[in-house]
Scaffold this motif. Sequence first.
Motif, PDB file in Angstrom:
ATOM      1  N   LEU A  77       0.808  -1.212   0.000  1.00  0.00           N
ATOM      2  CA  LEU A  77       0.000   0.000   0.000  1.00  0.00           C
ATOM      3  C   LEU A  77       0.843   1.266   0.000  1.00  0.00           C
ATOM      4  O   LEU A  77       0.323   2.358  -0.258  1.00  0.00           O
ATOM      5  N   GLY A  78       2.126   1.113   0.276  1.00  0.00           N
ATOM      6  CA  GLY A  78       3.009   2.267   0.279  1.00  0.00           C
ATOM      7  C   GLY A  78       2.682   3.268   1.365  1.00  0.00           C
ATOM      8  O   GLY A  78       2.880   4.474   1.188  1.00  0.00           O
ATOM      9  N   LEU A  79       2.188   2.780   2.497  1.00  0.00           N
ATOM     10  CA  LEU A  79       1.786   3.663   3.593  1.00  0.00           C
ATOM     11  C   LEU A  79       2.755   3.562   4.758  1.00  0.00           C
ATOM     12  O   LEU A  79       3.408   2.538   4.963  1.00  0.00           O
ATOM     13  N   THR A  80       2.832   4.627   5.515  1.00  0.00           N
ATOM     14  CA  THR A  80       3.665   4.662   6.714  1.00  0.00           C
ATOM     15  C   THR A  80       2.770   4.561   7.935  1.00  0.00           C
ATOM     16  O   THR A  80       1.776   5.285   8.032  1.00  0.00           O
ATOM     17  N   PRO A  81       3.080   3.657   8.864  1.00  0.00           N
ATOM     18  CA  PRO A  81       2.207   3.514  10.044  1.00  0.00           C
ATOM     19  C   PRO A  81       2.230   4.761  10.921  1.00  0.00           C
ATOM     20  O   PRO A  81       3.241   5.454  11.022  1.00  0.00           O
ATOM     21  N   SER A  82       1.118   5.036  11.563  1.00  0.00           N
ATOM     22  CA  SER A  82       1.026   6.172  12.473  1.00  0.00           C
ATOM     23  C   SER A  82       1.609   5.785  13.829  1.00  0.00           C
ATOM     24  O   SER A  82       1.841   4.599  14.119  1.00  0.00           O
TER      25      SER A  82
END
Length: 766
Positions: free
Chosen positions: A662-667
């Motif tokens: 997903l190419g997302l960075t975790p919060s």
Amino acid sequence: MYYILRAAGHPESSKDIEEMMDNGSSLGRVLNIPWLSNVSNNNISLRRKELSRERKQKWVFKKTQSGRFNRLIKMCGDKLGTKATIEVFDKLGRDTGLKEYNALIAVCLEKARTSNDEDDALEHMSEAFKTLKKMRERGFQVEEGTYGPFLMYFIDMGMVEEFFFFCGPIKEGNPSSVTRLGYYEMLLWIGVNNEEKIQELCNCIVAADEEDDFKLKGMELALCESGRKDIMQLLEVIDITRISSVNVVANIFESLGRLSFGSFAEKFLWTLKNNDYKMADISRLIFSYVSAIPNLAVEDLFLKFKSLHMKFEITPSSASYEKLITHCCDLHKVHFALDIVHQMCEEGLSLSIEMLHSILHASEENYEYNLVRRIYSLIGCHNVKPTSETFRSMINLSVKMKDFNGAYAMLDDLKKLNISPTSTIYNTILAGYFRESNISGAMMVLKQMESEDVKPDSHTYSYLIANCNCEEDITKYCEAMKAAGIQVTKHIFMALINAYTACGQIEKAKQVVLDKGIPVNSLNEIKGALASALACSGMMPDALNIYKEIKQNGGTLEPKPVISLIEHFTSEGDVNILLQLLEELHDPDYWFDGCCRAVVHCVTKKHLRLALDLLKQLKDEFHKDDLALDVVFDEVFSVIAERQPNDLQIGLALLQAMKDELGLTPSRKSLDFLLASCVNAKDLQSSLLIWREYQAAGLRCNILTFLRMYQAVLASGDPKSAKTLLTKIPREDPHVRCIIKACQMTYVQSTSSKMKKQKVQKKNKT
């Protein structure tokens, strides 16, 4: 499986603890009641009052009604075809009017637009033209509401020849359509990227004389809406005073705002003022310009609005102020909207009651219930005349913030103004008490209604019945409602379902939907309420059977029951039903809610692949809203943290897929939940992995992170490393010291328990 295997690889613990401490050194701080089907249906006057009250409660009623009608037409058009639909209307004794014809044409055009087969698309277009022909044969004038969708279809499909072929008869039959046809023509050339034709039309506009004024306005408007830079060529030579329509001029000023053409905006404002343009219209144009300027905060927008009025020596009109207030409410800046209201009133301008209701509505929509106090004060200070609906809205906000004393104070003021309190107002307070499970408060409302001679209505009884905790109370309120001659509404039926379910009378709840007094158009909604109640009671198979029955009969389920079915979905195998339920949700907000719940279900049941597919859909739909995506992952990881330690691996796998696919960075919150899962699992190596994720995400470790790492190290049986880590944690806060002490006590107890077990095992061996 790939991600689960990948997540199983861990670093060496001792080196990573040292590295962790070095990097962290910079840390700062249904129904069996015989009367029910026999309630009189002849009390037409009472029923009309009930309907009127329901409609007044929803200020968007007309819009909702229109939407329902369009859905009805679409359903009939889809299942029967346009010709058969018209015949059905004729047989029902309903004249097919302009609204019906336009809706049927829209169905045909939408089918043509979405069809992948050329012959199929042509067939739908043929049906649309036949409907148009029949409409003209019956003497209807072809207005833009009819021909506009045809022209937009041709534009979207790039059908130039068809476009001009269709325009000819429209122009002949309706000469006043010239302006709008010019508008669509410009949109056509913009749509097909024909720069030569666009330039040609621009030249025509520049050289146009008075006779061409109508077509000129349409083309200018199309250019404005497109946001093309071509408009600059026109702005240099155009005579703004030749455009008689204020709406068209307002659109031009909106375009000037979007393109940040401030010099042109001021030039035109001077021209209009010097040509005796109405001051109220100039004020409107200023708003149109400033509200369209991109990336302008509402505070700066207001300053720009005021400064332009001062520069041109114009007093802002009430209409412009109200547009500005609406703009702020649309941007969820209700506080600032109230600031503008105060300034508006100080300038001696009056605020319409409709605008006040809009602000109250916006306050509720944005969950800013406390603003009711400012609004209430504003009414008193500026002599605004409230209505019964104003008080209902304010009391509703007070109740939602659990300020019942404030609600009763408003009720007293309402009486002082000689405005009679209605059952709707009392129902608002009644519902609030029931939400708080304050039964004595609810009963007090009933006594007040009796003392004020305010008769309970169907909504009153629906609240009372829905909150019954025994069958005797249900019967009591039903008999009271029957004695009062109150019509049984769908809300009563749904309340009965919920009440019987809460009392454990499931069979009686099921019998409610068999009642012959249920209107046909409400049956599916009431069945949906039954499905939801059964799902909440753990009877998911029965709930799904009702859902399947509704689908087999060609019906649909309302969003709330769908959400309830998704939330309580228990099947571990057939997740196709879950996806089918999700497809029932068409409203973006409901779909987001349902999809989030579906993701949580998939993760807890270890359907990682399906969870990722749903997350991809969420990302595609809300790619511009990072906060919304963070909320989803935070919720998923929080659920993992609350579950058994062996669910940690699915969490780690999801984290890896979140980054890779997903190419997302975790919060930070997601990582906090994962770290808590590691502590629960006493998995030091996974804790170290998550620690590195904080660094990779650019998140500085805070006290909470260090405390959780301390817990993980200590729980893993490494007191030496834990002691070293403890030196990095500031302990001025007593809560921090309390947590550290609790961790140490847990470790001592755990160690002592292990030692006792070891002694027992040695003894047993010997």
